[in-house]
Scaffold this active site. Sequence first.
Site, short mmCIF file in Angstrom:
data_model
loop_
_atom_site.label_atom_id
_atom_site.label_comp_id
_atom_site.label_asym_id
_atom_site.label_seq_id
_atom_site.Cartn_x
_atom_site.Cartn_y
_atom_site.Cartn_z
N LYS A 1 -11.73 5.85 -5.70
CA LYS A 1 -12.08 4.43 -5.87
C LYS A 1 -13.45 4.28 -6.54
O LYS A 1 -14.22 5.23 -6.64
CB LYS A 1 -12.06 3.75 -4.50
CG LYS A 1 -10.66 3.70 -3.86
CD LYS A 1 -10.69 2.85 -2.58
CE LYS A 1 -9.32 2.76 -1.94
NZ LYS A 1 -9.32 1.86 -0.74
N TYR B 1 -1.77 -3.57 -5.08
CA TYR B 1 -1.90 -3.80 -3.64
C TYR B 1 -1.09 -5.02 -3.18
O TYR B 1 -1.44 -5.64 -2.17
CB TYR B 1 -3.37 -3.99 -3.27
CG TYR B 1 -4.14 -2.69 -3.08
CD1 TYR B 1 -3.83 -1.81 -2.04
CD2 TYR B 1 -5.21 -2.36 -3.90
CE1 TYR B 1 -4.54 -0.64 -1.84
CE2 TYR B 1 -5.94 -1.18 -3.71
CZ TYR B 1 -5.59 -0.33 -2.68
OH TYR B 1 -6.30 0.83 -2.46
N ASN C 1 -14.11 2.62 0.64
CA ASN C 1 -13.77 3.81 1.43
C ASN C 1 -13.28 4.99 0.60
O ASN C 1 -12.48 5.79 1.06
CB ASN C 1 -12.81 3.44 2.57
CG ASN C 1 -11.50 2.87 2.07
OD1 ASN C 1 -11.27 2.78 0.87
ND2 ASN C 1 -10.63 2.50 2.99
N HIS D 1 -7.83 6.24 -2.10
CA HIS D 1 -6.53 5.69 -1.71
C HIS D 1 -5.53 6.84 -1.65
O HIS D 1 -5.61 7.77 -2.45
CB HIS D 1 -6.04 4.67 -2.76
CG HIS D 1 -4.58 4.32 -2.57
ND1 HIS D 1 -4.17 3.33 -1.70
CD2 HIS D 1 -3.44 4.87 -3.10
CE1 HIS D 1 -2.84 3.27 -1.71
NE2 HIS D 1 -2.38 4.20 -2.55
N GLU E 1 4.12 4.04 -6.30
CA GLU E 1 2.71 4.00 -6.74
C GLU E 1 2.47 4.94 -7.92
O GLU E 1 1.69 4.62 -8.82
CB GLU E 1 1.80 4.36 -5.56
CG GLU E 1 1.83 3.29 -4.48
CD GLU E 1 0.93 3.61 -3.30
OE1 GLU E 1 0.84 2.76 -2.39
OE2 GLU E 1 0.30 4.68 -3.28
P1 IDP Z 1 -5.34 2.83 3.63
O1 IDP Z 1 -6.12 2.79 2.35
O2 IDP Z 1 -5.99 3.74 4.64
O3 IDP Z 1 -3.88 3.12 3.42
P2 IDP Z 1 -4.53 0.06 4.10
O4 IDP Z 1 -4.32 -0.54 5.45
O5 IDP Z 1 -3.32 0.35 3.27
O6 IDP Z 1 -5.44 1.38 4.29
O7 IDP Z 1 -5.49 -0.92 3.31
C1 IDP Z 1 -5.70 -0.77 1.93
C2 IDP Z 1 -7.17 -0.90 1.65
O8 IDP Z 1 -7.58 -2.23 1.96
C3 IDP Z 1 -8.08 -0.01 2.50
O9 IDP Z 1 -8.22 1.29 1.99
C4 IDP Z 1 -9.38 -0.77 2.46
O10 IDP Z 1 -10.06 -0.54 1.21
C5 IDP Z 1 -8.90 -2.20 2.49
N1 IDP Z 1 -8.86 -2.71 3.87
C6 IDP Z 1 -7.94 -2.45 4.82
N2 IDP Z 1 -8.21 -3.07 5.97
C7 IDP Z 1 -9.35 -3.74 5.75
C8 IDP Z 1 -10.15 -4.60 6.58
O11 IDP Z 1 -9.86 -4.85 7.74
N3 IDP Z 1 -11.27 -5.11 5.98
C9 IDP Z 1 -11.61 -4.85 4.68
N4 IDP Z 1 -10.88 -4.05 3.88
C10 IDP Z 1 -9.77 -3.50 4.40
MG MG Z 2 -2.42 2.03 2.50
#
Ligand code: IDP
Ligand code: MG
Length: 141
Positions: free
Chosen positions: A11, A51, A114, A117, A128
């Site tokens: 990212k 997304y 974070n 992905h 994807e």
């Molecule tokens: P993942 O990346 O671990 O699969 P997902 O639940 O699929 O997590 O969420 C996609 C992305 O959305 C996350 O990597 C993060 O960048 C963002 N995200 C998920 N939950 C939150 C939240 O509660 N607050 C802010 N950003 C979030």
């Molecule tokens: Mg995810």
Amino acid sequence: MAIERTLSIIKPDAIAKNVVGDIIRRFEENGLSVVATRRIHLTAEQAGRFYAVHKDRPFFGPLCAFMSSGPILAMVLEGKNAVRLNRQLMGATNPKEADAGTIRADHAESIDANAVHGSDSLENAATEISFFFADIDIYSS
Ligand code: IDP
Ligand code: MG
């Protein structure tokens, strides 16, 4: 164990920190091969299509803004149990909850920024991967 393919994205935050090599090293040292790569700067609209599953979540707008804030590196990883192994190497979505030694524990600042992905299932991996790559762009080792 089946040989699988999964989509990984480095990212914008991790690209800005210049830790691409460290992240790919972790994949390779754990038996995953990088079989396709693409560096791209998504528009917010493209990030929203990627997304789309999260379109009704409160973080969708900020997520699309973040994912289009700078270039990313999309990759196809191939190897045994690639989907689950990549998720293990990534660590939990919230870096505060990520196991020590995972990519997110070491490189992520927040749940928004974070670092990486990774596809969460084999079915989603296929969808994807096809978002970024044509079959002709992917070369197994
Ligand atoms: P993942 O990346 O671990 O699969 P997902 O639940 O699929 O997590 O969420 C996609 C992305 O959305 C996350 O990597 C993060 O960048 C963002 N995200 C998920 N939950 C939150 C939240 O509660 N607050 C802010 N950003 C979030
Ligand atoms: Mg995810």
